[in-house]
Structure formats: C-alpha cells, structure tokens
Design an enzyme around this catalytic site. Structure first.
Site, PDB file in Angstrom:
ATOM      1  N   HIS A 163       0.844  -1.209   0.000  1.00  0.00           N
ATOM      2  CA  HIS A 163       0.000   0.000   0.000  1.00  0.00           C
ATOM      3  C   HIS A 163       0.881   1.261   0.000  1.00  0.00           C
ATOM      4  CE1 HIS A 163      -2.933  -2.748   2.228  1.00  0.00           C
ATOM      5  NE2 HIS A 163      -3.616  -2.359   1.176  1.00  0.00           N
ATOM      6  N   GLN A 174     -18.294  -6.565  -0.426  1.00  0.00           N
ATOM      7  CA  GLN A 174     -17.409  -7.363  -1.275  1.00  0.00           C
ATOM      8  C   GLN A 174     -16.943  -8.642  -0.593  1.00  0.00           C
ATOM      9  OE1 GLN A 174     -14.350  -4.076  -1.489  1.00  0.00           O
ATOM     10  NE2 GLN A 174     -12.936  -5.787  -1.605  1.00  0.00           N
ATOM     11  N   GLY A 188      -3.038  -2.290  -6.950  1.00  0.00           N
ATOM     12  CA  GLY A 188      -1.944  -3.256  -7.065  1.00  0.00           C
ATOM     13  C   GLY A 188      -2.308  -4.413  -7.986  1.00  0.00           C
ATOM     14  N   ARG A 227      -4.203  -9.802   4.684  1.00  0.00           N
ATOM     15  CA  ARG A 227      -4.609 -11.081   5.286  1.00  0.00           C
ATOM     16  C   ARG A 227      -3.416 -11.898   5.784  1.00  0.00           C
ATOM     17  NH1 ARG A 227      -8.392 -10.496   1.139  1.00  0.00           N
ATOM     18  NH2 ARG A 227     -10.560 -10.566   1.842  1.00  0.00           N
TER      19      ARG A 227
HETATM   20  O1  PAF Z   1      -8.164  -4.006  -3.000  1.00  0.00           O
HETATM   21  C1  PAF Z   1      -8.803  -3.582  -2.012  1.00  0.00           C
HETATM   22  O2  PAF Z   1      -8.256  -3.346  -0.931  1.00  0.00           O
HETATM   23  C2  PAF Z   1     -10.298  -3.356  -2.132  1.00  0.00           C
HETATM   24  O3  PAF Z   1     -10.866  -4.320  -2.939  1.00  0.00           O
HETATM   25  C3  PAF Z   1     -10.671  -1.947  -2.595  1.00  0.00           C
HETATM   26  C4  PAF Z   1     -10.176  -1.664  -4.004  1.00  0.00           C
HETATM   27  C5  PAF Z   1     -10.103  -0.909  -1.631  1.00  0.00           C
HETATM   28  C6  PAF Z   1     -12.195  -1.795  -2.617  1.00  0.00           C
HETATM   29  O4  PAF Z   1     -12.745  -2.015  -1.355  1.00  0.00           O
END
Ligand code: PAF
Length: 283
Positions: free
Chosen positions: A37, A61, A148, A188
């Site tokens: 990140h 999601q 990414g 994770r």
């Molecule tokens: O890749 C992620 O961390 C997530 O899928 C994102 C793009 C922030 C959307 O919630």
C-alpha cells in the site's frame, strides 16, 4: 494529514483543491496497510499535487462472514504509516456514511470478466468492489487512482468500470510487492499462523517455476504439474490455478503468439485464502 470521516466535508475540501487545478491521486484501501500500500501512496505522491487514501472495510465485497469479521484492523498504525509517507488526506468513513441504511451492491456487467477465476469462488464479490470503487470515485473525483496487480482481476474490472461508466479517472497499476521470501504482501497475511506463514512462500515458488515451464511446456502439462505440487502439501490447499489471457481473463488451453498470458492462483493456508499471479512470456 487531514482526516475526514464524512463525505460532504471531504468533498468541500477537495473541491477547493480542484479549483486550483491541482491533480488528485487516490489510493483506496481496506486498511491494515503494508509496504505494498505504501508503495502505491509513494507512486501517487510522485505524480499528483495531493494524495488521498481511504480506509474502508467494504462489507458488500465479502462473501465470507468470518473473513469480514476478522479482517485485520490497525487504524493507529495505518495513520502513523500514512503520515510518514506524507499522505495528504485520509478518508475513513463508517459503513452508514457510505451505504446509509441499505448495505447492498449495485449489479454490474463487466463483459464476463466477473465470471472468471475469483468470480467463480466469490459470488457477488466484484459487484461489491464495483459499488464501493464507484462510490469513492464519486466522492473523491481523483485524476489518477492506484491499484496493485496482486488483485489483477480486480484491476481489470475497475478499468472496465471506468470505461463503461465513462468515469474521468486514469487507473494506474502497480507491480506486486513481495516479502523477502516471495510471499505477495496482503493484509490477510497478518492472520496466518506461524506454520501457514512459513508454508506460504511455496505459492510464489510454484509460480516462478510455472514461468520457466511456460516457455517450453504445454499448458495442460503445467496445470497437472501444479495440481501435483499441492496434492500432498500438508499446510496449503489449492483452490484454483489457471493460465489465462490477460485481457479477457479466460482460461487458456493453448498458447497463441499474439496474446499476453498470466498465471493465477488461489490457495487456502488454513482458513486464510491467499491469491497471487505472475506474468508469463512465450520465450
Ligand atoms: O483491493 C482492495 O483493498 C479493495 O478491494 C478496494 C479496491 C479498496 C475496494 O474495497
């Protein structure tokens, strides 16, 4: 660093930036930030006047309740990291702020990209990703947004979303960031037991061998080889391995000279699901 939890206040702040014609770089995340990140933030810093990061664990999601509940949360550490790399703005909204009373996804047609690989195992996942990314883009209105390549399918789907919805943002992709032992960085990873963490670099080791084999072997031979590599592994369970066309994400059976390929893999290390991929070359 400015921290906003309310979209309206963030919009007001960013509209002032917009009127000064300054470019806004955006890095959406779900927090538990790692070096991958941070490299996105650094890239965004280089190419924009202002960098906005968001931290939002997007419920729509997740197709697995436990995965959502146990998703790592390290806000204080994340804020420290963001300050260190001079991120300008953090948007950290609540679920209510984003979804009001209806925590539901929109339904998207991503021209079939959503039915491949992750789509087969994580039903509704990409509708959730599309919904949150579109919502965040509407709030932040970035010039450039950074994602990414570890989530390569997500990256292709977001590019498709931008095209189909005519969104005025340029999607920037960044290479996978790896631990020294090759494990792709992921929030994770923090949830892996020591045993599973020690086993996990095997995934990238297999992918690197696939890259070598791809130059000389048939795809069917490589597929069988990968299945066998995981068959007797005590700590890792293969969910899928596929060599696919980078553009359509459709599984490839034979190699064609004018196409670009990538190998994609999903593996369970205990209860933790890890994904990774590698670019392939024909020669
Ligand atoms: O890749 C992620 O961390 C997530 O899928 C994102 C793009 C922030 C959307 O919630």
């Amino acid at each position: 660093m400015e921290i906003y939890t309310k979209k309206q206040a963030l919009k007001v702040y960013l509209s002032k930036i917009k009127t000064q014609n300054k470019s806004i770089g955006f890095v959406p995340t779900m927090g538990a930030l790692h070096k991958g990140h941070i490299s996105l933030i650094q890239k965004a810093k280089k190419n924009n006047a202002i960098v906005v990061a968001s931290i939002f664990v997007n419920p729509t999601q997740f197709n697995n309740k436990e995965d959502l509940e146990k998703y790592p949360k390290t806000l204080d550490k994340d804020i420290e990291l963001l300050k260190k790399v001079k991120c300008d703005v953090l948007f950290y909204p609540s679920v209510e702020e984003i979804y009001s009373n209806s925590v539901k996804s929109e339904s998207y047609d991503f021209d079939g990209l959503e039915y491949e690989m992750e789509g087969k195992f994580r039903h509704g996942h990409f509708n959730g990703v599309g919904t949150i990314v579109k919502t965040l883009f509407d709030i932040v209105k970035p010039n450039k947004a950074y994602f990414g390549e570890k989530d390569f399918q997500q990256l292709q789907i977001i590019k498709k979303l931008v095209k189909k919805e005519h969104l005025d943002v340029s999607i920037q992709s960044c290479e996978i960031y790896r631990e020294d032992d090759g494990l792709a960085m992921s929030s994770r990873n923090a949830r892996l037991t020591i045993e599973h963490r020690n086993a996990a670099p095997f995934i990238y080791k297999v992918l690197k061998e696939v890259k070598q084999k791809f130059k000389t072997e048939k795809i069917s031979v490589i597929n069988n080889w990968v299945t066998n590599e995981f068959k007797n592994h005590t700590n890792l369970e293969l969910e899928y391995f596929t060599i696919a066309d980078e553009k359509t994400l459709k599984t490839a059976e034979v190699k064609e000279n004018d196409k670009k390929y990538r190998a994609f893999i999903a593996v369970f290390a205990g209860k933790i699901r890890l994904i990774d991929n590698i670019k392939l070359k024909l020669s």
